[in-house]
Design an enzyme around this catalytic site. Structure first.
Site, PDB file in Angstrom:
ATOM      1  N   ARG A  54       0.836  -1.200   0.000  1.00 26.92           N
ATOM      2  CA  ARG A  54       0.000   0.000   0.000  1.00 26.92           C
ATOM      3  C   ARG A  54       0.877   1.258   0.000  1.00 26.92           C
ATOM      4  O   ARG A  54       0.580   2.238  -0.655  1.00 26.92           O
ATOM      5  CB  ARG A  54      -0.918   0.030   1.226  1.00 26.92           C
ATOM      6  CG  ARG A  54      -1.870  -1.148   1.384  1.00 26.92           C
ATOM      7  CD  ARG A  54      -3.046  -1.076   0.444  1.00 26.92           C
ATOM      8  NE  ARG A  54      -2.683  -1.383  -0.956  1.00 26.92           N
ATOM      9  CZ  ARG A  54      -2.375  -2.610  -1.394  1.00 26.92           C
ATOM     10  NH1 ARG A  54      -2.370  -3.636  -0.582  1.00 26.92           N
ATOM     11  NH2 ARG A  54      -2.053  -2.811  -2.653  1.00 26.92           N
ATOM     12  N   ASN A  87      -8.190   9.254   6.172  1.00 27.56           N
ATOM     13  CA  ASN A  87      -7.332   8.631   5.159  1.00 27.56           C
ATOM     14  C   ASN A  87      -5.916   8.439   5.685  1.00 27.56           C
ATOM     15  O   ASN A  87      -5.394   9.288   6.414  1.00 27.56           O
ATOM     16  CB  ASN A  87      -7.306   9.491   3.898  1.00 27.56           C
ATOM     17  CG  ASN A  87      -8.688   9.621   3.274  1.00 27.56           C
ATOM     18  OD1 ASN A  87      -9.572   8.819   3.556  1.00 27.56           O
ATOM     19  ND2 ASN A  87      -8.886  10.639   2.462  1.00 27.56           N
ATOM     20  N   ASP A  89      -3.405   7.927   3.465  1.00 26.29           N
ATOM     21  CA  ASP A  89      -2.484   8.334   2.395  1.00 26.29           C
ATOM     22  C   ASP A  89      -1.861   9.692   2.728  1.00 26.29           C
ATOM     23  O   ASP A  89      -2.191  10.312   3.736  1.00 26.29           O
ATOM     24  CB  ASP A  89      -3.226   8.361   1.042  1.00 26.29           C
ATOM     25  CG  ASP A  89      -4.336   9.421   0.999  1.00 26.29           C
ATOM     26  OD1 ASP A  89      -4.025  10.617   1.192  1.00 26.29           O
ATOM     27  OD2 ASP A  89      -5.508   9.054   0.796  1.00 26.29           O
ATOM     28  N   HIS A 104      -6.689   7.801  11.580  1.00 28.67           N
ATOM     29  CA  HIS A 104      -6.452   6.356  11.496  1.00 28.67           C
ATOM     30  C   HIS A 104      -5.009   6.008  11.156  1.00 28.67           C
ATOM     31  O   HIS A 104      -4.722   4.917  10.687  1.00 28.67           O
ATOM     32  CB  HIS A 104      -7.401   5.726  10.466  1.00 28.67           C
ATOM     33  CG  HIS A 104      -8.845   5.817  10.876  1.00 28.67           C
ATOM     34  ND1 HIS A 104      -9.882   5.895   9.979  1.00 28.67           N
ATOM     35  CD2 HIS A 104      -9.411   5.856  12.108  1.00 28.67           C
ATOM     36  CE1 HIS A 104     -11.036   5.968  10.641  1.00 28.67           C
ATOM     37  NE2 HIS A 104     -10.775   5.962  11.931  1.00 28.67           N
ATOM     38  N   CYS A 112       7.280   2.314  16.642  1.00 28.43           N
ATOM     39  CA  CYS A 112       7.938   1.412  17.591  1.00 28.43           C
ATOM     40  C   CYS A 112       6.907   0.936  18.608  1.00 28.43           C
ATOM     41  O   CYS A 112       6.207   1.744  19.213  1.00 28.43           O
ATOM     42  CB  CYS A 112       9.073   2.150  18.282  1.00 28.43           C
ATOM     43  SG  CYS A 112       9.756   1.237  19.672  1.00 28.43           S
ATOM     44  N   CYS A 115       8.254   2.056  22.451  1.00 25.75           N
ATOM     45  CA  CYS A 115       8.197   3.430  22.990  1.00 25.75           C
ATOM     46  C   CYS A 115       7.218   4.323  22.222  1.00 25.75           C
ATOM     47  O   CYS A 115       7.109   5.511  22.519  1.00 25.75           O
ATOM     48  CB  CYS A 115       9.591   4.059  23.002  1.00 25.75           C
ATOM     49  SG  CYS A 115      10.162   4.594  21.379  1.00 25.75           S
ATOM     50  N   CYS A 132      14.223   0.827  16.277  1.00 30.22           N
ATOM     51  CA  CYS A 132      13.679   2.134  16.591  1.00 30.22           C
ATOM     52  C   CYS A 132      14.820   3.132  16.750  1.00 30.22           C
ATOM     53  O   CYS A 132      15.778   2.872  17.473  1.00 30.22           O
ATOM     54  CB  CYS A 132      12.868   2.055  17.887  1.00 30.22           C
ATOM     55  SG  CYS A 132      12.390   3.670  18.515  1.00 30.22           S
ATOM     56  N   THR A 172     -17.100  11.112   3.108  1.00 31.79           N
ATOM     57  CA  THR A 172     -17.193  10.072   4.120  1.00 31.79           C
ATOM     58  C   THR A 172     -18.646   9.641   4.251  1.00 31.79           C
ATOM     59  O   THR A 172     -19.556  10.463   4.263  1.00 31.79           O
ATOM     60  CB  THR A 172     -16.631  10.536   5.489  1.00 31.79           C
ATOM     61  OG1 THR A 172     -16.964   9.565   6.472  1.00 31.79           O
ATOM     62  CG2 THR A 172     -17.178  11.882   5.910  1.00 31.79           C
ATOM     63  N   SER A 173     -18.837   8.329   4.325  1.00 31.08           N
ATOM     64  CA  SER A 173     -20.204   7.800   4.371  1.00 31.08           C
ATOM     65  C   SER A 173     -20.734   7.790   5.798  1.00 31.08           C
ATOM     66  O   SER A 173     -21.883   7.456   6.036  1.00 31.08           O
ATOM     67  CB  SER A 173     -20.204   6.382   3.822  1.00 31.08           C
ATOM     68  OG  SER A 173     -19.373   5.573   4.634  1.00 31.08           O
TER      69      SER A 173
HETATM   70 ZN   LIG Z   1      11.255   2.853  20.412  1.00 26.88          ZN
END
Ligand SMILES: [Zn+2]
Length: 239
Positions: A54, A87, A89, A104, A112, A115, A132, A172-173
């Site tokens: 993606r 979104n 993206d 989202h 990480c 942390c 990390c 948005t629905s």
């Molecule tokens: Zn970390």
């Protein structure tokens, strides 16, 4: 101030698909397997592979008129816009937005698990060899909120409701985040969506359309609605 909440319909005209465009399968992956905490626990390699693909897909995707209009708004009314998006993206950023709140998560970042540090890897793949940069842990994951886990950025929705006087829902629905109770908090609101959606509550349909709860309803794709949206915003801001 203006609260903007965008969803998949904002990026659809840029060729970005979501699991809602498919029927349980997303590019041949089982949605529940790649978008849920259970799936992540069961097969991390498969889920990682999915998000790597993606992320790579985003590289040549271009922002459309609606993304650019939101970037223009940010410049025109600095400090006056809450730009919330469902979104994952990076098209708002590509259009020039600097203050996007990703409810989202984000495809371009890794996180990480030890942390919670988040960092941008561009369009490159997670290879399992990463550590990390802060705590050196090798427990690294994609930065997309999965079914079955909390979405900490949702607190920004309530913050925006408190501070804003105009609410704009784009593409948005209302199936993931219920936009009707949000719209009900506002005297001024705009809904932009090509389809009329029935309002489904947890008790079933109330027999009303979502657009009935908004002051303005622009029934079209995001790009097409831009000029009218800007006109209403300017009128509102000048009042
Ligand atoms: Zn970390």
């Amino acid at each position: 101030m203006i609260m903007i909440l965008s969803g998949a319909g904002l990026s659809a005209e840029s060729g970005i698909k979501t699991f809602r465009d498919h029927d349980g399968l997303w590019e041949n992956y089982d949605v529940m397997q790649v978008c849920s905490t259970q799936g992540w626990k069961a097969d991390r390699a498969l889920v990682t592979q999915f998000y790597n693909a993606r992320r790579k897909d985003l590289e040549d995707k271009k922002p459309n008129r609606a993304h650019k209009a939101l970037a223009e708004l940010e410049k025109k009314y600095p400090g006056q816009i809450y730009n919330l998006t469902q979104n994952v993206d990076d098209l708002l950023e590509k259009a020039g937005c600097e203050e996007v709140i990703h409810l989202h998560g984000t495809l371009r970042d890794l996180r990480c698990e030890a942390c919670s540090h988040i960092w941008d890897v561009g369009y490159s793949s997670q290879e399992y060899s990463e550590n990390c940069p802060v705590c050196k842990s090798d427990s690294i994951r994609h930065n997309v909120v999965m079914f079955g886990e909390a979405a900490p950025m949702y607190s920004r929705i309530y913050e925006a409701i408190q501070k804003c006087q105009l609410f704009i829902a784009i593409g948005t629905s209302g199936q993931v985040i219920d936009i009707v109770p949000i719209a009900s908090e506002f005297q001024h609101s705009i809904l932009i969506n090509p389809k009329r959606e029935e309002y489904m509550t947890s008790f079933g349909s109330k027999g009303r359309y979502i657009d009935a709860y908004f002051e303005h309803f622009l029934q079209s794709g995001a790009g097409e609605a831009v000029d009218e949206m800007m006109r209403i915003i300017e009128e509102f801001m000048d009042a």
